[in-house]
Design a protein around this motif. Structure first.
Motif, mmCIF file in Angstrom:
data_model
loop_
_atom_site.group_PDB
_atom_site.id
_atom_site.type_symbol
_atom_site.label_atom_id
_atom_site.label_comp_id
_atom_site.label_asym_id
_atom_site.label_seq_id
_atom_site.Cartn_x
_atom_site.Cartn_y
_atom_site.Cartn_z
ATOM 1 N N SER A 63 -8.497 68.096 -28.667
ATOM 2 C CA SER A 63 -9.540 68.597 -27.700
ATOM 3 C C SER A 63 -9.948 69.929 -28.303
ATOM 4 O O SER A 63 -11.334 70.236 -28.066
ATOM 5 N N THR B 145 -6.468 70.154 -21.616
ATOM 6 C CA THR B 145 -6.313 69.766 -23.265
ATOM 7 C C THR B 145 -5.739 67.880 -23.205
ATOM 8 O O THR B 145 -5.557 66.729 -23.882
ATOM 9 N N PRO C 57 -7.927 64.449 -24.497
ATOM 10 C CA PRO C 57 -8.606 64.249 -25.868
ATOM 11 C C PRO C 57 -9.344 63.917 -26.281
ATOM 12 O O PRO C 57 -10.045 63.615 -27.789
#
Length: 249
Positions: A46, A118, A121
């Motif tokens: 990410s 996050t 990704p």
């Protein structure tokens, strides 16, 4: 070092990679953002997506408090020069978003911030660019894809069992993704009003703007089906297949 002086006339763009949760549904001793996905952690993938995006000037990482040092190590070893700081997140998504906004408190209201889970990704450069471009004309932007499934609203019957209450027309339904982008002045005002509300709860930053700044339209830009959220153990396997498909093209 991150670019503190973007080209004249262009707002500074900060991407906040939100990794403040523990991801208990994936299982295991580590937060899901530190699990490996095809040889790199979910967190690193990410971070890398935003560090390689030319539209992004700076990256802030909001990490679960007990693992800030692990995130700092990933940043240092990966050479991610756009990352300006790693800060601890909160117990909820909104608390982590607030931590990101505090980290850019020195930025002007006309500057931009992208808030990203996050756990997604595989976000593409195309999606990041679309968010930033849309913010040239909008104060708030969400990424979404059409719903291919029928979505139902449920209620409890007299015996407490779930029953279908209504079936909304899916033509008007979208599944939200991230990043979600904002002019800083807009998202700051929305969260200021939210934090003054004792009943405030939120899992979505666009939802905070929609609720507390109803006069501010939230623009939608098309997302991508590959921008999946890693929530359950099986999602890791799906993400690896998608990564292999990208590498083979």
């Amino acid at each position: 070092m991150p670019n503190d002086q973007p080209e004249r006339g262009r707002p500074h763009v900060t991407a906040a990679v939100l990794a403040g949760g523990v991801g208990s549904r994936v299982g295991g001793p580590l937060p899901k953002q530190l699990l490996s996905l095809a040889g790199r952690t979910i967190l690193e993938r990410s971070i890398a997506a935003f560090c390689t995006a030319p539209e992004v000037d700076e990256v802030v990482v909001v990490m679960v408090a007990d693992h800030v040092a692990a995130a700092e190590k990933i940043v240092a070893e990966g050479g991610y020069a756009k990352v300006s700081r790693v800060v601890p997140g909160g117990a909820s998504r909104s608390e982590s978003s607030l931590a990101a906004l505090r980290a850019v408190a020195h930025r002007a209201d006309d500057d931009l911030v992208l808030l990203h889970d996050t756990a997604r990704p595989l976000v593409s450069g195309r999606t990041i660019a679309a968010c930033v471009a849309a913010l040239a004309e909008a104060g708030a932007v969400g990424v979404a894809v059409p719903s291919s499934d029928t979505v139902v609203q449920v209620a409890a019957d007299a015996r407490g069992r779930e029953v279908i209450a209504s079936v909304p027309d899916r033509a008007g339904l979208r599944r939200m993704q991230t990043p979600q982008g904002f002019r800083l002045g807009v998202v700051r005002r929305a969260y200021a009003r939210a934090c003054a509300d004792p009943a405030f709860t939120a899992t979505d930053d666009c939802g905070v703007v929609l609720r507390y700044l109803p006069e501010e339209p939230v623009r939608i830009v098309p997302g991508e089906e590959s921008n999946i959220k890693v929530t359950h153990p099986g999602d890791l396997a799906v993400a690896e297949v998608l990564l292999r498909g990208t590498a083979e093209r």
